[in-house]
Design a protein around this motif. Structure first.
Motif, PDB file in Angstrom:
ATOM      1  N   LEU A 153      -4.607 -10.464   8.121  1.00  0.00           N
ATOM      2  CA  LEU A 153      -4.686  -9.024   8.404  1.00  0.00           C
ATOM      3  C   LEU A 153      -3.962  -8.209   7.336  1.00  0.00           C
ATOM      4  CD1 LEU A 153      -4.074  -9.058  12.270  1.00  0.00           C
ATOM      5  CD2 LEU A 153      -6.246  -8.724  11.087  1.00  0.00           C
ATOM      6  N   ARG A 191      -2.959   0.220  11.954  1.00  0.00           N
ATOM      7  CA  ARG A 191      -3.897  -0.709  11.301  1.00  0.00           C
ATOM      8  C   ARG A 191      -3.584  -2.162  11.638  1.00  0.00           C
ATOM      9  NH1 ARG A 191      -4.572   0.853   4.972  1.00  0.00           N
ATOM     10  NH2 ARG A 191      -4.731   3.121   5.197  1.00  0.00           N
ATOM     11  N   LEU A 192      -2.319  -2.523  11.507  1.00  0.00           N
ATOM     12  CA  LEU A 192      -1.932  -3.915  11.759  1.00  0.00           C
ATOM     13  C   LEU A 192      -2.083  -4.249  13.242  1.00  0.00           C
ATOM     14  CD1 LEU A 192      -0.784  -6.607  10.754  1.00  0.00           C
ATOM     15  CD2 LEU A 192       1.513  -5.676  11.116  1.00  0.00           C
ATOM     16  N   THR A 225      -6.195  -8.032   4.337  1.00  0.00           N
ATOM     17  CA  THR A 225      -7.358  -7.178   4.560  1.00  0.00           C
ATOM     18  C   THR A 225      -7.006  -5.698   4.554  1.00  0.00           C
ATOM     19  OG1 THR A 225      -8.473  -8.892   5.842  1.00  0.00           O
ATOM     20  CG2 THR A 225      -9.203  -6.623   6.180  1.00  0.00           C
ATOM     21  N   TYR A 226      -5.932  -5.338   5.237  1.00  0.00           N
ATOM     22  CA  TYR A 226      -5.647  -3.919   5.469  1.00  0.00           C
ATOM     23  C   TYR A 226      -4.658  -3.294   4.488  1.00  0.00           C
ATOM     24  CZ  TYR A 226      -8.235  -4.429   9.790  1.00  0.00           C
ATOM     25  OH  TYR A 226      -9.232  -4.659  10.705  1.00  0.00           O
ATOM     26  N   PHE A 227      -3.885  -4.124   3.774  1.00  0.00           N
ATOM     27  CA  PHE A 227      -2.853  -3.545   2.899  1.00  0.00           C
ATOM     28  C   PHE A 227      -2.870  -4.112   1.486  1.00  0.00           C
ATOM     29  CE2 PHE A 227      -1.293  -3.682   7.314  1.00  0.00           C
ATOM     30  CZ  PHE A 227      -1.336  -2.314   7.583  1.00  0.00           C
ATOM     31  N   ARG A 250     -10.586  -9.269  13.416  1.00  0.00           N
ATOM     32  CA  ARG A 250      -9.159  -9.196  13.759  1.00  0.00           C
ATOM     33  C   ARG A 250      -8.527 -10.572  13.892  1.00  0.00           C
ATOM     34  NH1 ARG A 250      -6.578  -4.894  12.569  1.00  0.00           N
ATOM     35  NH2 ARG A 250      -5.010  -5.600  14.046  1.00  0.00           N
ATOM     36  N   ASP A 286       0.868  -1.184   0.000  1.00  0.00           N
ATOM     37  CA  ASP A 286       0.000   0.000   0.000  1.00  0.00           C
ATOM     38  C   ASP A 286       0.901   1.229   0.000  1.00  0.00           C
ATOM     39  OD1 ASP A 286      -1.706   2.106   0.413  1.00  0.00           O
ATOM     40  OD2 ASP A 286      -2.838   1.153   2.026  1.00  0.00           O
TER      41      ASP A 286
END
Length: 286
Positions: free
Chosen positions: A247, A138-139, A250-252, A186, A127
């Protein structure tokens, strides 16, 4: 898609010799990870001038130990056989007394990969718009560990006890996804499912032995666990890395396979991940 070829213990010495023109040191490992993970990792840990282009995959911990036992001579070859610690750390078992054998100082090699700084480095690569500070928020690896450490600790103490008492009972091979919270955003463990799993295993151990035997062994394992960080005693491969990988997706937007993810992390490890192995490799290669 490539696959790893596993070689029997008796072929180890010949295999090492066959590959010696490409390597300054012969490394023999279990089949727990892709060969390129080991190559990337070892290039970070070996002296800078030492060539390593491939490792020799022997298929299992038992095979690595057997091959090492057949290769005890001081014959001038630069070589090292590497095994995971597995549950030995919690059980308090010593490393097999063999020349040229090294036991990792963690459950498995994947434990060496889970460093927050390296994960953030990968996150900001996938990202390109997220800052390191925001990626860290975030992580929230520390938060995940804080929420799940107690459950992981009690589970692996139980695994160390029941692995000793119940030879045929599945322990670490029991999928972590069976004890996660339903619909957890999470990827957290479910305390109730984890507690039920621990209770069922202890109950079976008591039925086959005695409550005194289980209590005694559990106390020994607990004493050992007090000297080991949970992040080293628990199987990162089976119980932690899958959640971190999820994770990161999902987030990056991490869009590589979990094997590719591990190889990328291996290329980023710090030499401090195992200074004992760094020193051992330096002595062999001097």
């Amino acid at each position: 898609m490539g696959t790893s070829v596993f070689y029997p213990p008796r072929a180890a010495q010949a295999l090492g010799y066959l590959n010696s023109s490409r390597n300054d040191i012969e490394i023999f490992v279990e089949d727990s990870s892709a060969p390129n993970l080991w190559v990337k990792l070892l290039r970070k840990l070996l002296p800078a001038s030492t060539r390593i282009n491939n490792v020799n995959i022997l298929g299992s911990r038992k095979n690595v130990i057997a091959a090492c036992r057949e290769d005890q001579a001081e014959d001038g070859r630069k070589k090292l056989y590497i095994i995971d610690a597995d549950l030995d750390l919690l059980k308090g078992l010593p490393k097999p007394n063999l020349r040229h054998l090294y036991r990792l100082r963690a459950y498995c090699v994947e434990n060496y990969l889970l460093d927050n700084e390296r994960l953030i480095e990968l996150a900001t690569s996938f990202d390109p718009e997220v800052s390191e500070d925001n990626a860290n928020i975030r992580l929230d690896l520390d938060g995940w560990l804080a929420r799940n450490e107690q459950g992981l600790h009690s589970l692996f103490v139980c695994y160390a006890v029941t692995h000793t008492l119940l030879d045929s009972e599945q322990t670490v091979g029991y999928s972590v996804f069976r004890i996660l919270q339903d619909d957890s955003l999470r990827n957290d463990l479910c305390p109730k499912k984890t507690g039920r799993r621990v209770y069922q295993l202890y109950k079976k151990a008591v039925e086959q032995h005695s409550i005194e035997a289980v209590r005694h062994l559990r106390q020994l394992v607990l004493e050992n666990s007090n000297t080991i960080e949970t992040m080293r005693a628990v199987s990162a491969k089976d119980y932690i890395l899958p959640q971190v990988y999820g994770l990161m997706k999902t987030y990056f937007g991490v869009n590589v396979s979990v094997k590719q993810f591990k190889v990328m992390l291996a290329a980023l490890v710090s030499r401090e991940v195992d200074p004992y192995l760094v020193r051992r490799l330096a002595r062999i290669c001097k």
